[in-house]
Design an enzyme around this catalytic site. Structure first.
Site, mmCIF file in Angstrom:
data_model
loop_
_atom_site.group_PDB
_atom_site.id
_atom_site.type_symbol
_atom_site.label_atom_id
_atom_site.label_comp_id
_atom_site.label_asym_id
_atom_site.label_seq_id
_atom_site.Cartn_x
_atom_site.Cartn_y
_atom_site.Cartn_z
ATOM 1 N N SER A 43 0.811 -1.219 0.000
ATOM 2 C CA SER A 43 0.000 0.000 0.000
ATOM 3 C C SER A 43 0.846 1.271 0.000
ATOM 4 C CB SER A 43 -0.922 -0.011 1.225
ATOM 5 O OG SER A 43 -0.152 -0.135 2.405
ATOM 6 N N GLY A 61 2.041 -8.978 2.094
ATOM 7 C CA GLY A 61 1.054 -8.976 1.013
ATOM 8 C C GLY A 61 1.269 -10.123 0.020
ATOM 9 N N GLU A 70 9.754 -9.722 -5.235
ATOM 10 C CA GLU A 70 10.331 -8.523 -4.609
ATOM 11 C C GLU A 70 11.824 -8.715 -4.376
ATOM 12 O OE1 GLU A 70 8.098 -7.786 -1.062
ATOM 13 O OE2 GLU A 70 6.616 -6.603 -2.139
ATOM 14 N N LYS A 129 9.523 -8.868 4.848
ATOM 15 C CA LYS A 129 8.592 -8.484 3.786
ATOM 16 C C LYS A 129 7.731 -9.692 3.428
ATOM 17 C CE LYS A 129 10.056 -6.124 0.254
ATOM 18 N NZ LYS A 129 8.758 -5.415 0.297
ATOM 19 N N ASP A 188 7.381 -4.782 6.012
ATOM 20 C CA ASP A 188 6.512 -5.038 7.162
ATOM 21 C C ASP A 188 7.225 -4.763 8.476
ATOM 22 O OD1 ASP A 188 4.246 -6.002 5.622
ATOM 23 O OD2 ASP A 188 5.610 -7.611 5.044
ATOM 24 N N LYS A 224 6.551 0.756 11.230
ATOM 25 C CA LYS A 224 7.238 -0.458 10.758
ATOM 26 C C LYS A 224 8.626 -0.630 11.368
ATOM 27 C CE LYS A 224 3.939 -1.478 7.843
ATOM 28 N NZ LYS A 224 4.146 -1.581 6.434
HETATM 29 O O1 LIG Z 1 4.069 -8.677 0.146
HETATM 30 C C1 LIG Z 1 4.036 -7.484 0.311
HETATM 31 C C2 LIG Z 1 5.201 -6.624 0.404
HETATM 32 O O2 LIG Z 1 6.328 -7.190 0.970
HETATM 33 C C3 LIG Z 1 4.909 -5.233 0.938
HETATM 34 O O3 LIG Z 1 5.914 -4.414 0.445
HETATM 35 C C4 LIG Z 1 4.875 -5.165 2.452
HETATM 36 O O4 LIG Z 1 3.896 -6.060 2.934
HETATM 37 C C5 LIG Z 1 4.551 -3.756 2.948
HETATM 38 O O5 LIG Z 1 3.297 -3.378 2.510
HETATM 39 P P1 LIG Z 1 2.598 -2.034 2.944
HETATM 40 O O6 LIG Z 1 3.317 -0.920 2.272
HETATM 41 O O7 LIG Z 1 1.189 -2.190 2.484
HETATM 42 O O8 LIG Z 1 2.693 -1.952 4.430
#
Ligand SMILES: O=C[C@H](O)[C@H](O)[C@H](O)COP(=O)(O)O
Length: 295
Positions: A72, A147, A153, A144, A134, A171
């Site tokens: 996000s 999501g 990634e 990470k 995360d 975070k």
């Molecule tokens: O699988 C998802 C990724 O690693 C995201 O970059 C991570 O979960 C962070 O997501 P967000 O920016 O929504 O906190």
């Protein structure tokens, strides 16, 4: 802070061309200081981090291949790069960018912002990559995959000369990695191997839990990643040695990748709701393209 784009490598001729373009510019990039609130403190924090990270690290004139991560927060990275594309001053440069995605969401972000989608097979050397996280510890090691996008990634971030993390300040790890993201380290596994890996994580590697991630209301049964694999969310508590743990998990038959990103990020931008951004830079940004092998 808008316009803190790096001018490295400009010749006097190109500087003249740019200044004449500036005169013709019609759609300017919004200044961060003048942005309207998004109406939600967390979104303001994410946007502040992402916009600053782009403004201060993307070299419009030198970079050509850009990695766009998932989640996000990275939505605002793609949005900001899209704003540069629409600014007459930068359009000619940004329209030549090749943007490599870390999954389907990221591919959509690239296309939705009018950027050019490219694949890593064609562009294996990425100039700069941006992605969320995360959990981020004081060494800029990360968890990470919350999501579900960890494998691609990691492929993109370790193929990039510079990997910049964008997130909100929540975070930041309060202690060691694993103390904030208590859902557990995501481990992507080949579906046929998931019970075997689950067993190994619990009985060989001392995981407290190793839960097969479920789709919940939006998808019955296990989450299937963009690579057609499953994810085991594996909780170890505070992690003493993230690199060692990553290596041990990777050695299990059936494991595709872990959500531990070690010695990979060069910088982290952590935004606060008031627009302040905490910037951390790795002291020695030496980032291995090939994982070190312990003897
Ligand atoms: O699988 C998802 C990724 O690693 C995201 O970059 C991570 O979960 C962070 O997501 P967000 O920016 O929504 O906190």
């Amino acid at each position: 802070m808008t316009g803190r784009i790096i001018f490295r490598g400009l010749t006097s001729t190109s500087a003249v061309n740019i200044s004449s373009r500036r005169l013709m510019a019609s759609i300017k990039i919004p200044k961060i200081s003048e942005l309207p609130s998004l109406g939600h403190p967390l979104e303001n924090a994410k946007r502040a981090a992402a916009y600053r990270a782009v403004d201060e690290n993307l070299d419009v004139y030198q970079h050509r291949v850009v990695g766009i991560g998932s989640g996000s927060t990275v939505i605002y990275v793609a949005e900001r790069i899209g704003q540069y594309l629409r600014d007459d001053e930068y359009r000619d440069y940004v329209s030549k960018f090749k943007c490599v995605a870390t999954g389907y969401q990221s591919k959509q972000l690239i296309m939705d912002n009018g950027l050019t989608y490219a694949i890593l097979e064609q562009y294996p050397h990425i100039d700069i990559a941006f992605d969320g996280a995360d959990e981020i510890d004081c060494n800029l090691d990360l968890i990470k995959g919350g999501g579900g996008c960890l494998f691609q990634e990691k492929l993109v971030s370790t193929s990039a000369k510079i990997f910049v993390v964008v997130a909100d300040t929540s975070k930041k790890s309060p202690r060691r990695l694993g103390s904030h993201w208590v859902q557990g380290v995501p481990v992507e596994v080949v579906p046929a191997a998931y019970t075997r890996v689950q067993d190994d994580l619990l009985n060989l590697l001392g995981a407290k839990t190793a839960t097969l991630r479920q789709g919940g209301k939006v998808k019955m049964g296990p989450v299937v990643t963009d690579n057609n694999n499953f994810i085991l969310d594996t909780y170890f508590g505070d992690i003493d040695d993230p690199k060692k743990l990553h290596d041990r998990i990777k050695a299990l038959v059936g494991v595709v990748e872990t959500g531990l990103f070690i010695n990979n990020a060069a910088k982290a931008y952590l935004g606060s709701p008031d627009g302040e951004v905490l910037i951390t830079t790795r002291e020695s940004p030496a980032k291995p393209q090939v994982e070190e092998i312990e003897n």
